[in-house]
Design an enzyme around this catalytic site. Structure first.
Site, PDB file in Angstrom:
ATOM      1  N   GLU A 273       0.825  -1.215   0.000  1.00  0.00           N
ATOM      2  CA  GLU A 273       0.000   0.000   0.000  1.00  0.00           C
ATOM      3  C   GLU A 273       0.864   1.273   0.000  1.00  0.00           C
ATOM      4  OE1 GLU A 273      -2.963  -0.069   3.149  1.00  0.00           O
ATOM      5  OE2 GLU A 273      -4.461   0.839   1.861  1.00  0.00           O
ATOM      6  N   HIS A 299       8.318 -26.259   0.714  1.00  0.00           N
ATOM      7  CA  HIS A 299       7.609 -27.353   0.050  1.00  0.00           C
ATOM      8  C   HIS A 299       6.526 -26.834  -0.900  1.00  0.00           C
ATOM      9  CE1 HIS A 299       9.502 -30.272   2.800  1.00  0.00           C
ATOM     10  NE2 HIS A 299       9.494 -29.236   3.624  1.00  0.00           N
ATOM     11  N   LYS A 414     -14.284   2.230  -2.831  1.00  0.00           N
ATOM     12  CA  LYS A 414     -15.164   2.574  -1.702  1.00  0.00           C
ATOM     13  C   LYS A 414     -16.346   3.411  -2.205  1.00  0.00           C
ATOM     14  CE  LYS A 414     -11.605   2.758   1.882  1.00  0.00           C
ATOM     15  NZ  LYS A 414     -10.895   3.646   2.785  1.00  0.00           N
TER      16      LYS A 414
HETATM   17  O1  PA5 Z   1      -3.097   1.855   6.001  1.00  0.00           O
HETATM   18  C1  PA5 Z   1      -4.191   2.361   5.843  1.00  0.00           C
HETATM   19  O2  PA5 Z   1      -4.361   3.583   5.876  1.00  0.00           O
HETATM   20  C2  PA5 Z   1      -5.420   1.492   5.622  1.00  0.00           C
HETATM   21  O3  PA5 Z   1      -5.075   0.168   5.471  1.00  0.00           O
HETATM   22  C3  PA5 Z   1      -6.371   1.644   6.804  1.00  0.00           C
HETATM   23  O4  PA5 Z   1      -5.714   1.241   7.970  1.00  0.00           O
HETATM   24  C4  PA5 Z   1      -7.643   0.819   6.615  1.00  0.00           C
HETATM   25  O5  PA5 Z   1      -8.260   1.160   5.413  1.00  0.00           O
HETATM   26  C5  PA5 Z   1      -8.611   1.056   7.765  1.00  0.00           C
HETATM   27  O6  PA5 Z   1      -8.938   2.416   7.860  1.00  0.00           O
HETATM   28  P1  PA5 Z   1      -9.539   3.039   9.169  1.00  0.00           P
HETATM   29  O7  PA5 Z   1      -8.547   2.898  10.251  1.00  0.00           O
HETATM   30  O8  PA5 Z   1      -9.804   4.478   8.811  1.00  0.00           O
HETATM   31  O9  PA5 Z   1     -10.814   2.305   9.488  1.00  0.00           O
END
Ligand code: PA5
Length: 423
Positions: A273, A299, A414
């Site tokens: 990410e 394996h 989203k």
């Molecule tokens: O790293 C990130 O920003 C995302 O993976 C968030 O942690 C994830 O989308 C969850 O978001 P939130 O903490 O706003 O619920």
């Protein structure tokens, strides 16, 4: 405590050294101007720690250990780090006997079956969401609330809940209205970099871990970073990733203990990410993380590393001391005498020798390898490791000149979900 070795060429030419210097300065700037607040989490949280321990000491359920189940509702960066640390340390003598449940996915089979194992009358609920609006988290929280309503009338839910979110998020506003305990996430600390903030610290403290030691461990790495600067071995590794990104764009973390399963997942999120981005000139960059567990994945995946396309690097993670003297018994079974060479050997010796043997064969296959050796698992070594991978991610991102800390690519899905379900 933690030793790192690069088994690839580290002679870097002048332009490479300049690139490293630039990346280091960019990271310092991020740290000093507060572009991201994760850099300072190991050193600026005295008040947070005090607040966490005060709350635990004054909460009638947590104080007297009346909790059987700790229910963490959160997803992505709001859950993966805590799960990683708890899985690594769960055999530590510090850990309280509390079952932890991570409710993160809207898969009804998974959710309902997980909830079956929770004694809601003896559960403490932690809802974690930085934005305070994530659909999985809020929907699961609503479901849990609906279960708490009826059969547990009179149950002191207000005393058995804590919220971890950004100040002024919608969840923060709701919590203030209801009088729930809230721990705030610093605004400039993003989800996947937040495990050393209250996001991880609070649930880990409830589980009994020494969260100050966790931060001290992270601070050892922070000090190394500030002290050695661009000379830190980590920068040579980051530069290697950057320079070879086109040919070697798959980065495997091969961890030799099943305890690293959740840590691997945390790494995958952090790397994927943070580094999969478009540059300012709209060029797509990114490195693909893969998490493997040794010896199990010898394996399954190893063949692909050794004889498949040469598009991978491998980081081996090796735990030196498992602190369990289990050995293979001196039993010789008819027809299986060829396996007797392992008799009398510690399991730990065998798994670590498997790691060494695999390292040798991967190097022989001309695949770039590095090794991280941890003496033992404790709060300090885990804090160090977390911070090391966070810094490495920032360093590679700085070299690519991308924004490591946002995730615009996940927003459109989203929005589409909202439109589809609002029809
Ligand atoms: O790293 C990130 O920003 C995302 O993976 C968030 O942690 C994830 O989308 C969850 O978001 P939130 O903490 O706003 O619920």
């Amino acid at each position: 405590m933690i030793k790192k070795t690069l088994f690839f060429e580290t002679d870097i030419k002048k332009d490479g050294l300049l690139k490293i210097e630039k990346a280091y300065n960019k990271m310092l700037e991020e740290m000093n101007t507060g572009v991201t607040g994760y850099y300072d989490l190991p050193i600026n949280q005295e008040n947070v720690i005090e607040d966490i321990y005060d709350f635990i000491a004054t909460n009638e359920y947590l104080e007297h250990n009346l909790i059987k189940d700790l229910v963490v509702i959160g997803i992505g960066g709001s859950s993966l780090g805590t799960r990683a640390i708890d899985t690594l340390l769960k055999f530590s003598h510090n850990r309280n006997i509390i079952n932890i449940h991570f409710l993160e996915n809207l898969d009804p089979l998974y959710l309902i079956n997980s909830i079956k194992n929770i004694d809601l009358s003896k559960a403490f609920i932690v809802i974690i969401s930085k934005s305070g609006t994530t659909i999985e988290t809020i929907s699961i929280a609503k479901y849990i609330f609906s279960l708490l309503k009826d059969p547990l009338k009179g149950l002191d839910i207000n005393q058995k809940i804590a919220i971890i979110t950004d100040k002024d998020s919608p969840l923060d506003k709701l919590s203030n209205e209801r009088g729930w305990k809230v721990f705030h996430i610093p605004k400039n600390v993003g989800g996947r970099f937040s495990v050393l903030s209250p996001v991880g610290l609070f649930p880990l403290a409830v589980l009994g871990y020494d969260i100050e030691e966790l931060l001290k461990g992270a601070n050892i790495m922070r000090e190394e970073f500030l002290h050695h600067g661009p000379n830190l071995l980590m920068f040579k590794k980051a530069y290697f990733y950057y320079k070879n990104a086109n040919e070697k764009n798959i980065n495997i973390l091969f961890s030799y203990s099943s305890m690293f399963e959740a840590f691997n997942k945390w790494y995958i999120q952090l790397w994927g990410e943070s580094l999969g981005k478009k540059t300012k000139s709209k060029k797509r960059v990114g490195l693909t993380p893969i998490g493997l567990i040794g010896s199990i994945d010898q394996h399954s995946f190893l063949q692909l590393i050794i004889e498949g396309p040469k598009d991978k690097t491998v980081t081996f993670l090796k735990l030196k001391n498992f602190e369990l003297p289990v050995t293979v018994p001196h039993i010789s079974l008819p027809y299986l005498e060829t396996t007797d060479f392992a008799n009398g050997r510690r399991f730990q010796t065998i798994i670590n020798t498997q790691c060494d043997a695999t390292i040798e064969s991967v190097i022989e296959a001309d695949v770039p390898v590095d090794l991280i050796e941890i003496n033992e698992l404790n709060e300090s070594s885990v804090g160090y490791l977390i911070y090391y991978f966070e810094l490495l991610t920032s360093a590679v991102g700085a070299m690519f000149n991308i924004n490591v800390y946002n995730q615009p690519g996940v927003e459109s899905g989203k929005q589409k979900l909202k439109i589809k379900l609002s029809k």
